[in-house]
Design a protein around this motif. Structure first.
Motif, PDB file in Angstrom:
ATOM      1  N   HIS A  64       0.705   3.940  -3.215  1.00 24.59           N
ATOM      2  CA  HIS A  64       0.752   5.416  -3.198  1.00 24.59           C
ATOM      3  C   HIS A  64       1.732   6.001  -4.229  1.00 24.59           C
ATOM      4  CE1 HIS A  64      -2.274   6.499  -0.373  1.00 24.59           C
ATOM      5  NE2 HIS A  64      -1.785   5.745   0.596  1.00 24.59           N
ATOM      6  N   HIS A 114       0.825  -1.213   0.000  1.00 21.31           N
ATOM      7  CA  HIS A 114       0.000   0.000   0.000  1.00 21.31           C
ATOM      8  C   HIS A 114       0.862   1.267   0.000  1.00 21.31           C
ATOM      9  CE1 HIS A 114      -3.609   2.341   1.146  1.00 21.31           C
ATOM     10  NE2 HIS A 114      -2.745   3.096   1.812  1.00 21.31           N
ATOM     11  N   MET A 121      -6.209   4.066  -4.969  1.00 20.08           N
ATOM     12  CA  MET A 121      -5.984   2.653  -5.235  1.00 20.08           C
ATOM     13  C   MET A 121      -7.334   1.960  -5.407  1.00 20.08           C
ATOM     14  SD  MET A 121      -2.996   1.795  -2.522  1.00 20.08           S
ATOM     15  CE  MET A 121      -2.304   3.300  -1.867  1.00 20.08           C
ATOM     16  N   CYS A 163      -7.618   4.606   4.167  1.00 17.66           N
ATOM     17  CA  CYS A 163      -6.527   5.239   3.416  1.00 17.66           C
ATOM     18  C   CYS A 163      -6.838   6.726   3.268  1.00 17.66           C
ATOM     19  CB  CYS A 163      -6.379   4.589   2.044  1.00 17.66           C
ATOM     20  SG  CYS A 163      -5.171   5.459   1.028  1.00 17.66           S
ATOM     21  N   GLY A 164      -5.920   7.570   3.736  1.00 15.75           N
ATOM     22  CA  GLY A 164      -6.153   9.016   3.709  1.00 15.75           C
ATOM     23  C   GLY A 164      -5.363   9.698   2.611  1.00 15.75           C
TER      24      GLY A 164
END
Ligand code: ZN
Lengths: 494, 457
Positions: free
Chosen positions: A260, A255, A372, A465-466
């Motif tokens: 990213h 991730h 994503m 996820c930010g």
């Protein structure tokens, strides 16, 4: 529930009126309902027993290469919302260096529903509580100081309309859940073990997923015994050694250091003021040996059951199944329409053929950005976890993140995990506490020396996820096998 | 906005709940905001939001349930519908093994001390023009990114305990700009924050960016050795590390549950250096102020760390009820954490003119906590980070990681600036909830562990 015909007419009429003002493109998302329910048992006390309901409309206007966006929860104020979005775009267009473009697409009318058997919002609260309480009862031990069981259910009903005539209706469901227990070790430090609800990537994602023992409750005895071992374990010492990541740790590694950095908006510099940039640039595609030949990474990966499987993105593009990294070579990115057109223009060649269907927005009041979907490491040929252990001279196996800190261009990272198992000469020797490891992304993936087979692969579900400004939390998935890296710095320098 | 009609609807439903013997609290949250995003020297997004959220919590003896509804408040029936949802949940809920403290607005509160009537002038046009002026002054050959969020937040709270109400209205803004060299990839930044339009100072931003451009353009970059350094932390780094330190060290719940890095200590123990004093001060204008918390409790100034000794903990209602403590006004997101300034000069570079070699790290990217029990944090440098020898800038440093403990970093502070800075720590993930800490312009921390350095910025 069908969309009210009058409302639909009003939306389409306003799209046309906004296009008449020389807009390049307009799209609208109407969320007729966005439901969320959170339940948390903390040491048996019901500390969260919440529901949230949101509904409203978000309007995005592209005018002379600049985006304007506005949102309202008041359906009587749709006209105002369109004009505010248009005005925002018009102001934005006064300061445009790189005009954004949506290359024309044929329209389509589509539908998508997440595969479910039992709608979690139809299950009575009492039944949900009884189930979670029964799990909590199994966690109770004198030496376990904290027991936290949480579940979160999500249901979104979205209608999408664009000035190209595309219409998409989607009903999306998510079920997230976690079991966490804590105990003091023999030095008085708190140790923790966690199991998150995961999926195999197949099957359905309603309430039935949560009550499937293999995916959730069946892991209770395992984490209890591991926590017990942690309370007596020595700390990991600083050294270079092999690191074997179990899927519950490997998904976060993927991730943070593949997902990213491969978001195209990030590569193009649109996230610099918040999340950061990427060490990957447009020149890297087809050239950068991101990892060893064993590294094969896909986007979406045809996974039918995951928070990262949503049919169509928030600009109406179908989710696509494609490779990001092939035999270690970087070949593609996570993309949306405006970003691929800018990237191709900048590069002076066609790097990206079509949108990866990755434009996603967290709520009706936020504009979509590149996210994503499912970013997966494909299963490899290095056998089972046991096979990988047997082929390891000096290493550790690590599981479940408790800390992650990544460089702003994702070029380096530091992870802390809940637990490690020492491996010496092909055998697991003992449990070690406070494990950490760090590395430089490209060097690290090029040291990938083993990729587990299908038996080691599962899909981690991500609920948090930010990214973006205004900030957006997104749900996605990562299908990952057991993976082994060599010569990794582990532990902390004294 | 939350007008009188809306307030009256809520008050009416509160009365109905009281008549039905339902113990409930009602909280309305309204925001009207605009955010401009900059990418590649262009406005990449200009977005407006106007949203109302209503939270209702019902307490039924030892059982509780809550519901949040987004949307305009139009009728009594609509609010009753939400009340029923929360009520039903509270009927079915599992009993707690402690008695929850029922929310109660202690007195009539009106917090409007940070509401700027000039805020409407902070238009999208004004923002775009300001960015444009910066690009033109500092150099259009650089790549600029940024964001500028501004907005008004209102909050209205009532409970069935009494007839009091609490109301807050405030304005806030945060401006950020990032300058990246298109080839060499280094990045510098400038931020501004405050509750007044005039808190944005265009000339200061330009001056600050130009100063760092000079350092980055004209001095060579260094990949530093992995060892211990004297590190000068700037305001952003201080605020973010202190934020982590207080929530894992002085938050009542973390402490009581023995998860805190202070859990082996008792109140009065020295846990940080004796030149460190930290308070929660809702009267400090460098923070976003609120004189009440979500439970309706009055917020007053409280020292948390005094001369390095930890003197009190922060308790929210749940923790207070569970561990039978007094709650302290910390059912809030509006923390007004204030780290005391020292007596040293304002400028960080002047402060280290007698020191052999120091690293100036004004901000840390992506801080996390590998061990809460041990107080270990980690994060890496990014913007505006410099190697300084004897008060002279040697040049920028590549992305470097600090992995160290709160106890070490804030236990060995040699100098503290006499200048206080406001650092905005708000996020915009959910509802608008402005939060800013007031911290010294720098702290000179000795013996800080640098554990990694990349080959690039
Ligand atoms: Zn993320």
């Amino acid at each position: 529930m069908k969309i009210d015909q009058k409302l639909k007419e009003k939306i389409v009429k306003n799209i046309n009126l906004t296009m008449d003002k020389n807009s390049d493109y307009v799209d609208v998302r109407y969320l007729s309902s966005d439901n969320s329910e959170s339940i948390m048992l903390y040491n048996g006390n019901l500390e969260a027993n919440d529901t949230t309901f949101e509904s409203g409309i978000g309007v995005r206007v592209l005018y002379k290469g600049a985006w304007g966006f506005a949102a309202t929860s008041n359906l009587d104020a749709i006209e105002t919302c369109f004009s505010q979005s248009f005005d925002n775009a018009k102001t934005a267009s006064k300061l445009v260096n790189v005009p954004l473009k949506m290359n024309k697409k044929p329209s389509h009318k589509s539908k998508f529903i997440s595969p479910i058997l039992i709608d979690p919002f139809e299950v009575p609260l009492k039944e949900k509580l009884d189930f979670l309480i029964s799990l909590d009862d199994k966690l109770k031990e004198e030496w376990i100081l904290q027991r936290v069981i949480s579940a979160n259910f999500q249901k979104k009903h979205t209608y999408f309309f664009s000035s190209e005539g595309t219409e998409v209706e989607r009903k999306l469901f998510n079920v997230f859940a976690s079991i966490n227990i804590m105990a003091l070790d023999d030095e008085g430090q708190m140790q923790s073990r966690t199991h998150d609800l995961f999926t195999t990537g197949k099957g359905t994602r309603g309430w039935e997923m949560l009550i499937e023992p293999d995916l959730f409750s069946g892991n209770i005895d395992k984490i209890k015994s591991e926590l017990s071992e942690l309370t007596k374990a020595p700390s990991l010492e600083y050294a270079k050694r092999s690191v074997i990541l179990l899927p519950s740790q490997a998904w976060l590694q993927v991730h943070e250091t593949i997902g990213h950095p491969l978001e195209l908006d990030r590569i193009l510099g649109y996230e610099l003021s918040y999340a950061g940039g990427s060490f990957v640039d447009l020149d890297s595609f087809g050239k950068l040996q991101y990892g060893s030949k064993k590294l094969n990474v896909s986007a979406f990966g045809g996974i039918e059951n995951s928070p990262g499987s949503f049919g169509f993105d928030d600009e109406g593009s179908p989710e696509r199944n494609y490779m990001l990294i092939k035999d270690g070579l970087l070949v593609n990115a996570l993309t949306s329409r405006a970003m691929i057109s800018e990237a191709n223009q900048k590069a002076g060649k066609e790097i990206f053929k079509e949108s990866g269907g990755a434009a996603r927005a967290t709520a009706f009041y936020r504009a979509p950005i590149d996210r994503m979907t499912n970013v997966n490491i494909q299963p490899g040929n290095d056998g089972t976890l046991e096979d990988i252990i047997a082929n390891t001279e000096d290493g550790i196996i690590v599981d479940f993140p408790n800390s992650w800190s990544i460089g702003s261009n994702r070029e380096h990272f530091h992870f802390g995990c809940e637990i490690a198992w020492e491996v010496k000469k092909g055998k697991v020797t003992r449990v070690l506490k406070n494990p950490t490891y760090q590395g430089h992304t490209v060097e690290f993936y090029n040291s990938l020396s083993a990729v587990g087979d299908e038996s080691t692969w599962h899909v981690g579900q991500v609920n948090n996820c930010g990214k973006g400004e205004p900030n957006q939390v997104m749900q996605l998935g990562h299908g990952v096998p057991v993976v082994k890296f060599d010569n990794v710095i582990t532990g902390e320098r004294k | 906005m939350i007008d009188n009609t809306t307030k009256n609807i809520i008050l009416k439903v509160r009365d109905i709940a009281e008549e039905r013997n339902i113990v409930a609290s009602f909280s309305l949250h309204y925001e009207n905001s605009h955010l401009m995003r900059i990418g590649n020297n262009s406005v990449s997004l200009s977005t407006s939001e106007e949203l109302t959220r209503m939270d209702i919590e019902v307490t039924n003896g030892l059982r509780q349930g809550s519901h949040t509804q987004m949307g305009e408040i139009r009728s009594v029936e609509q609010v009753i519908e939400s009340l029923e949802i929360a009520y039903e949940k509270a009927l079915v809920a599992k009993e707690k093994d402690y008695k929850p403290i029922e929310d109660e607005v202690e007195e009539i509160f009106v917090e409007n001390s940070q509401n700027d009537n000039k805020f409407n002038d902070l238009t999208p046009d004004f923002k775009a023009e300001s960015y444009s002026k910066i690009f033109n002054s500092v150099g259009n050959n650089y790549n600029f990114s940024g964001s500028w969020s501004s907005g008004t937040t209102e909050q209205f709270i009532v409970t069935t305990k009494n007839k009091n109400s609490a109301y807050l209205v405030g304005t806030d803004q945060i401006f950020t700009i990032v300058l990246k060299h298109p080839v060499k990839s280094w990045e510098i930044t400038a931020t501004q924050t405050g509750w007044k339009k005039s808190d944005f100072d265009l000339d200061y931003v330009i001056k600050e960016l130009k100063m760092y451009v000079d350092y980055y353009e004209n001095y060579p970059a260094t990949q530093i050795d992995i060892k211990d350094y004297t590190v000068v932390l700037g305001p952003q780094a201080i605020a973010e590390v202190i934020q982590m330190a207080i929530f894992t060290g002085f938050w009542g719940r973390t402490y009581e549950e023995k998860q805190a890095w202070t859990s082996k200590n008792s109140i009065g123990d020295k846990v940080l250096g004796e030149n460190i004093t930290i308070s929660d001060d809702p009267l400090n204008d460098l923070t976003f102020k609120s004189c009440f918390d979500f439970s309706g409790q009055k917020r007053v100034k409280r020292n948390i760390v005094e001369d390095g000794k930890f003197v009190s903990l922060m308790y929210d209602s749940t923790t207070a009820a569970k561990f039978k403590r007094e709650k302290t006004g910390h059912d809030t997101s509006s923390f007004s954490i204030t780290v005391n300034t020292g007596s040293d000069v304002e400028c960080p570079i002047d402060a280290v003119k007698d020191m052999e070699e120091v690293l100036y790290i004004p901000a840390l990217h992506y801080i996390n906590l590998p061990s809460v029990s041990k107080g270990i944090f980690t994060g890496s440098s990014r913007f505006n980070a410099l190697l300084v020898r004897k008060g002279k800038v040697v040049g920028p440093i590549y992305s470097s990681r600090i992995t160290d403990t709160f106890q070490n970093v804030f236990g060995n502070v040699a100098k503290i600036s006499k200048l206080a800075k406001s650092v905005n720590l708000s996020n915009t993930y959910g509802r608008r909830a402005p939060v800013a800490f007031s911290v010294p312009n720098y702290m000179v921390c000795e013996g800080v562990k640098i554990t990694d350095c990349a080959e690039s910025f």
